[in-house]
Design a protein around this motif. Structure first.
Motif, short mmCIF file in Angstrom:
data_model
loop_
_atom_site.label_atom_id
_atom_site.label_comp_id
_atom_site.label_asym_id
_atom_site.label_seq_id
_atom_site.Cartn_x
_atom_site.Cartn_y
_atom_site.Cartn_z
N LYS A 224 1.06 -1.22 -0.03
CA LYS A 224 0.08 -0.10 -0.14
C LYS A 224 0.66 1.39 0.00
O LYS A 224 0.65 2.21 -0.99
CB LYS A 224 -0.89 0.08 1.19
CG LYS A 224 -1.96 -1.21 0.84
CD LYS A 224 -2.81 -1.36 2.52
CE LYS A 224 -3.73 0.00 2.96
NZ LYS A 224 -4.39 -0.16 3.95
N GLU A 225 1.91 1.19 0.88
CA GLU A 225 2.72 2.47 0.75
C GLU A 225 3.32 2.80 -0.41
O GLU A 225 3.81 3.92 -0.76
CB GLU A 225 4.07 1.79 1.87
CG GLU A 225 4.83 3.21 2.11
CD GLU A 225 3.98 4.45 2.67
OE1 GLU A 225 4.86 5.62 2.74
OE2 GLU A 225 3.24 4.35 3.38
N ALA A 226 3.70 1.53 -1.32
CA ALA A 226 4.55 1.77 -2.66
C ALA A 226 3.47 2.02 -3.63
O ALA A 226 3.94 1.81 -4.92
CB ALA A 226 5.30 0.63 -2.85
N ASP A 227 2.19 2.21 -3.54
CA ASP A 227 1.26 2.17 -4.24
C ASP A 227 1.29 1.10 -5.39
O ASP A 227 1.02 1.22 -6.55
CB ASP A 227 1.29 3.61 -4.92
CG ASP A 227 0.08 3.93 -5.91
OD1 ASP A 227 -1.25 3.39 -5.41
OD2 ASP A 227 -0.04 4.63 -6.84
N ARG A 228 1.46 -0.24 -4.78
CA ARG A 228 1.37 -1.20 -5.78
C ARG A 228 0.20 -2.24 -5.07
O ARG A 228 0.87 -3.10 -4.20
CB ARG A 228 2.87 -2.09 -5.69
CG ARG A 228 3.82 -1.11 -6.46
CD ARG A 228 5.19 -1.76 -6.58
NE ARG A 228 6.22 -0.92 -7.36
CZ ARG A 228 6.33 -1.39 -8.82
NH1 ARG A 228 5.90 -2.65 -9.28
NH2 ARG A 228 7.07 -0.70 -9.63
N GLY A 229 -0.98 -2.07 -5.52
CA GLY A 229 -1.88 -2.68 -4.76
C GLY A 229 -2.15 -4.40 -5.42
O GLY A 229 -2.96 -4.86 -4.91
N ILE A 230 -1.52 -4.70 -6.42
CA ILE A 230 -1.60 -5.98 -7.01
C ILE A 230 -0.60 -7.14 -6.70
O ILE A 230 0.51 -6.83 -6.75
CB ILE A 230 -1.59 -5.98 -8.50
CG1 ILE A 230 -2.61 -5.00 -8.94
CG2 ILE A 230 -1.95 -7.25 -9.26
CD1 ILE A 230 -2.93 -4.78 -10.49
N ARG A 231 -1.18 -8.32 -6.24
CA ARG A 231 -0.35 -9.40 -5.53
C ARG A 231 -0.05 -10.19 -6.80
O ARG A 231 1.34 -10.79 -6.98
CB ARG A 231 -0.88 -9.97 -4.38
CG ARG A 231 -0.01 -11.18 -4.00
CD ARG A 231 1.38 -10.91 -3.23
NE ARG A 231 0.97 -10.04 -2.13
CZ ARG A 231 2.08 -9.36 -1.42
NH1 ARG A 231 3.00 -9.23 -2.06
NH2 ARG A 231 1.86 -8.85 -0.27
N ARG A 232 -1.17 -10.66 -7.51
CA ARG A 232 -0.90 -11.37 -8.59
C ARG A 232 -1.98 -11.13 -9.80
O ARG A 232 -2.93 -10.75 -9.68
CB ARG A 232 -0.98 -12.81 -8.06
CG ARG A 232 -0.35 -14.03 -9.21
CD ARG A 232 -0.60 -15.19 -8.42
NE ARG A 232 -0.13 -15.18 -6.97
CZ ARG A 232 1.32 -15.19 -6.50
NH1 ARG A 232 2.06 -15.62 -7.73
NH2 ARG A 232 1.59 -15.29 -5.33
N ILE A 233 -1.43 -11.46 -11.07
CA ILE A 233 -2.33 -11.02 -12.13
C ILE A 233 -2.28 -12.64 -12.88
O ILE A 233 -1.36 -13.22 -13.15
CB ILE A 233 -1.61 -10.29 -13.29
CG1 ILE A 233 -1.27 -8.79 -12.49
CG2 ILE A 233 -2.49 -9.98 -14.41
CD1 ILE A 233 -0.64 -7.72 -13.37
#
Length: 883
Positions: A124-133
């Motif tokens: 969340k801090e890094a604005d990377r909210g996807i764990r897997r696609i």
């Protein structure tokens, strides 16, 4: 001789409330700055405390945490990934172009992908909210291990289909496969729609490759192994599943993730004008819901507040007096928020509306006391005496109404639903805090406004006297009419239904919901699924097999799908045969192509007819739309033969079993929890489980396999059924507590009964109107029922209190005196809550409509029925008590 003098009648002893009130009013008259300054300090402290109040927007916060289904849901959500909470849907014509769109979408989403070594907070801090696609299967893994993962029959059939990689043999094998469909029963065809759709898609790609279109390697793989992408049954839609890096219940972070995904996908339509890139799933629906509510909230709230202020200023003929009436209630709401920061410590989706509710109910406290103070001043009373009458006489009715409303809300504490409990506590406590704020501040504020109030006479609402006289004159007709209307309303109210489908509460026309419905239709599976965990792969496989036997289940996803069977001898025989057949290059032979193409065309025609008989027009149409079968060029035929030969050699490279440790890391992470080591099993319903019938059936059948199964379907049913059952129980208890509170105030059965009639009759009329307009109750609008209880009892208590105070023969004067405050409190409440009816969110709009109908019904009953009954029972009301 002594003379006896008659004793002077003793003055009734002043109650503790009156003694305390007198001292407080003495202070407010002499030194009004003390109550106001202390109130200001208290406001500053509690407002600062309210800044620590958190908003728990998780819908699971509404459920009782001690239930096994809830505990299992939270445990799985914490320990396992949750693919499909956000779904990217790529739509267009079937073919390679659609697959390229999927690949482009996956590439565009990479900037939001969070590395595996970062936890949720860091993501969340890094604005990377996807764990897997997840866009589909791993083609390389499937090509290497398809035979050892298949059943013996599937392995044998796949080996035979590749024994001769030439185009003629491939078309002949396809003709045999599709020709066999005509021998299947309609039910067998229905049960095998998904593998049939995959076979049709594979054949389409191969036929296009024969004509020189597409990549031969891809065509050969698709023909034998199927598409790696998650295609719909019609082939024109593909899904990309987004696994959030945050909890699926984090309703604050998830809408931000959806916004990020939307921005990353935005440039793609410029590159793929023939494709659409859209989003759906619970995350997108949640964001659309919040946008639809949040965007209108400020405007509607300000508009309602302005309308209420203007109404009061018009009625009281003074903007200052209107603001004086509103200020203590607004302050009381702020005090309540400060208290809620301590207990319960946060607001949820139900308690978030408590401030609006407190203002809507609290205005009753001000208007009745301010109105009475105004009357006393104009009749010549001094400020001190006017305050004592307003807070001592009228005030006791206000206190009774407030306590009755408060206990009605506190009755909700008996519910097991956590959201209902917290709403009952916050609303009940908030009403008492708001009453305390009004009593603390109003005397001093009225002292300051005394000169202005005495100079300007409020509007008299003379129509109230006319209504009272007419109702009293036609008392038998009015009473009979209301008995009939109330009875009819309660009878009709028995047919008012409960809305289980949460999507019916969302704004109309939301694309995310329309798309969700399209996914259900085109894939034959719901986007909302249930989950359960297993100790090991063996238990996981057993659960999958048992769930697959249920007729309500579309598919079951578990780790055993990627593990080899215990006995691999049949598969190894097929691998040995294929290895031998593909060991040498074969010469290209197209001499039998025309016969093979004719046979395939006839097989496709018979298969299409069989599918039409099975009522599967979608699949039948796809067969009819396959490309024409034409002889390929020798060069293209050679490329396709070489590609099929490469597939055969890859498949036969290894006959080693695939166990858990051989699975790719990304694939294993979909199922096994790194924390607990347990394996996730996901059960996907066939139908949309937002529908009640489908929801109940799926819940019952899935629980018959294992009662631990949990997920959105189970918890939605639990939330709705729990709210209905416990809501009825809480409302009955609330009514009994109200009766007790009113009895303590009046201590006369007839008076108590008459004061309850606006509540009872108002409820009957409201239920009748709901039935007449076809409205359903839901977990949002049910909040309005205890509010109507409070409004109804307030009206009755205030009216009867004033009638008894005025004495016999003064019904018209009593109605005129108290009626204005009742009209104003009802109208301000209807304006405040009625603004909700303009929300696009249909759940919020239904709450607004219910409150307008309910409060309006209680107002009409109070003004029309009570004057008639008070005249009808006038002798009994004013009969001197015996003894």
């Amino acid at each position: 001789m002594s003379t006896d003098h008659p004793e002077e009648p003793e003055e009734p002893e002043e109650t503790l409330y009156l003694r305390l009130l007198r001292r407080w009013i003495d202070l407010a008259v002499r030194r009004p700055a003390i109550p106001l300054s202390t109130g200001a300090v208290l406001t500053v402290v509690l407002v600062a405390l309210s800044a620590t109040l958190t908003f728990d927007v998780r819908w699971t916060a509404l459920l009782p945490v001690d239930l096994p289904a809830v505990q299992e849901f939270l445990r799985i959500d914490e320990q396992h990934e949750n693919p499909g909470a956000l779904i990217v849907v790529v739509s267009g014509a079937p073919g390679r172009r659609l697959e390229q769109g999927v690949e482009a979408a996956v590439e565009a989403l990479q900037p939001a992908l969070c590395p595996a070594d970062l936890d949720s907070a860091e993501c969340k801090e890094a604005d990377r909210g996807i764990r897997r696609i997840t866009a589909g299967l791993s083609e390389d893994f499937l090509a290497r291990h398809a035979l050892v993962l298949a059943s013996p029959d599937e392995a044998q059939a796949l080996a035979w289909s590749l024994a001769d990689p030439g185009p003629v043999a491939q078309l002949t094998a396809a003709a045999q496969g599709f020709g066999a469909l005509a021998e299947l029963s309609p039910q067998e065809l229905v049960d095998n729609q998904d593998p049939l759709a995959a076979r049709v898609e594979g054949l389409r790609g191969y036929l296009e490759a024969l004509q020189g279109e597409g990549n031969p390697t891809d065509a050969a793989r698709r023909l034998h192994l199927g598409s790696p992408y998650m295609l719909s049954r019609d082939g024109g839609m593909a899904m990309v599943l987004i696994t959030p890096a945050v909890s699926s219940t984090d309703a604050e972070a998830l809408p931000l993730l959806d916004r990020r995904v939307e921005a990353l996908l935005a440039p793609l339509p410029q590159r793929f004008a023939d494709l659409s890139f859209e989003r759906t799933g619970i995350v997108t629906v949640m964001r659309d819901e919040m946008d639809s509510v949040g965007g209108a909230t400020v405007a509607l709230t300000l508009g309602a507040a302005l309308a209420v202020l203007l109404l009061l200023a018009w009625a009281l003929r003074s903007l200052g007096t209107a603001m004086t009436s509103l200020l203590p209630i607004l302050v009381g709401g702020l005090w309540a928020l400060g208290v809620f920061a301590v207990v319960p410590g946060q607001l949820n989706m139900m308690t978030a509306m408590v401030l609006v509710i407190l203002i809507g109910l609290g205005i009753d406290f001000s208007l009745h006391t301010v109105g009475r103070f105004d009357e006393e001043l104009r009749e010549g009373a001094g400020v001190h005496a006017a305050l004592m009458t307003a807070f001592g006489d009228t005030g006791t009715g206000v206190i009774t109404g407030a306590v009755s409303t408060s206990v009605a809300f506190y009755a909700l504490l008996v519910a097991d639903m956590r959201g209902v409990q917290e709403f009952g506590f916050c609303a009940g406590t908030g009403v008492l805090i708001t009453l305390f704020a009004a009593w603390w501040l109003l005397p001093a504020l009225l002292v300051r406004r005394a000169r202005t109030v005495s100079d300007r006479e409020a509007r008299r609402f003379s129509f109230l006297a006319t209504i009272a006289r007419g109702s009293a004159k036609a008392r038998w007709v009015v009473a009979s009419l209301f008995v009939l209307v109330t009875t009819a309303g309660f009878v009709a109210g028995l047919g008012v239904e409960w809305e289980y489908n949460l999507m019916e509460l969302e704004p109309e026309g939301l694309r995310s919901i329309e798309l969700q419905n399209e996914v259900v239709q085109r894939y034959g599976a719901s986007t909302s699924f249930s989950r359960i965990t297993a100790e090991d792969p063996a238990e996981s496989a057993d659960l999958r097999e048992r769930f697959e036997q249920l007729d309500v289940v579309a598919a079951v996803d578990d780790v055993s799908l990627w593990l080899s069977p215990a006995d691999l001898e049949p598969q190894r025989e097929a691998i040995a045969m294929l290895r031998l057949a593909s060991s040498a290059e074969g010469e290209l032979d197209l001499s039998g192509f025309d016969g093979a193409s004719t046979a395939l065309g006839e097989a496709l025609s018979s298969a299409s007819q069989a599918l039409q008989r099975a009522d599967l027009p979608l699949l039948a149409g796809r067969l009819d739309q396959l490309p024409d079968i034409s002889r390929p060029s020798p060069e293209r035929a050679a490329e396709l033969q070489a590609a099929s030969l490469a597939v055969a050699r890859t498949l036969s490279e290894s006959d080693a079993a695939v166990g858990v440790e051989e699975l790719p890391v990304d694939l294993l992470a979909r199922y096994r929890s790194a924390e607990s080591g347990r394996y996730l099993v996901q059960v996907i319903p066939k139908k949309d489980t937002y529908d009640r019938d489908a929801l109940v059936t799926f819940d019952e059948q899935s629980a018959s396999v294992d009662p631990r199964v949990t997920g959105m379907p189970q918890l939605l049913l639990l939330m709705n059924d729990g709210t209905v059952t416990e809501g009825k129980k809480a409302l009955l208890l609330a009514f009994l507590l109200i009766v007790f509170a009113v009895w303590l105030h009046f201590r006369r059965p007839l008076v108590v009964l008459l004061s309850l009639l606006p509540l009872l009759s108002g409820y009957g009329v409201t239920l009748g109107l709901l039935a007449l307009t076809g409205q359903k109750l839901n977990f949002i609008s049910i909040i309005g029922l205890p509010i109507i209880l409070g409004i109804g009892i307030d009206n009755g208590v205030h009216f009867l209190h004033r009638v008894l105070e005025e004495g016999p023969g003064r019904l018209t004067e009593a109605t005129s005196g108290v009626g204005r405050a009742i009209v104003l409190t009802s109208l301000t409440t209807m304006i405040g809550f009625g603004s909700l009816a303009f929300y696009l969110h249909r759940g919020m709009a239904s709450l607004g409509l219910l409150l307008v109908l309910g409060v309006g019904a209680c107002l009409v009953v109070t003004l029309l029925l009570l004057p008639a009954l008070c005249r009808l029972f006038e002798a009994q009301l004013f009969r001197a008590p015996s003894g």
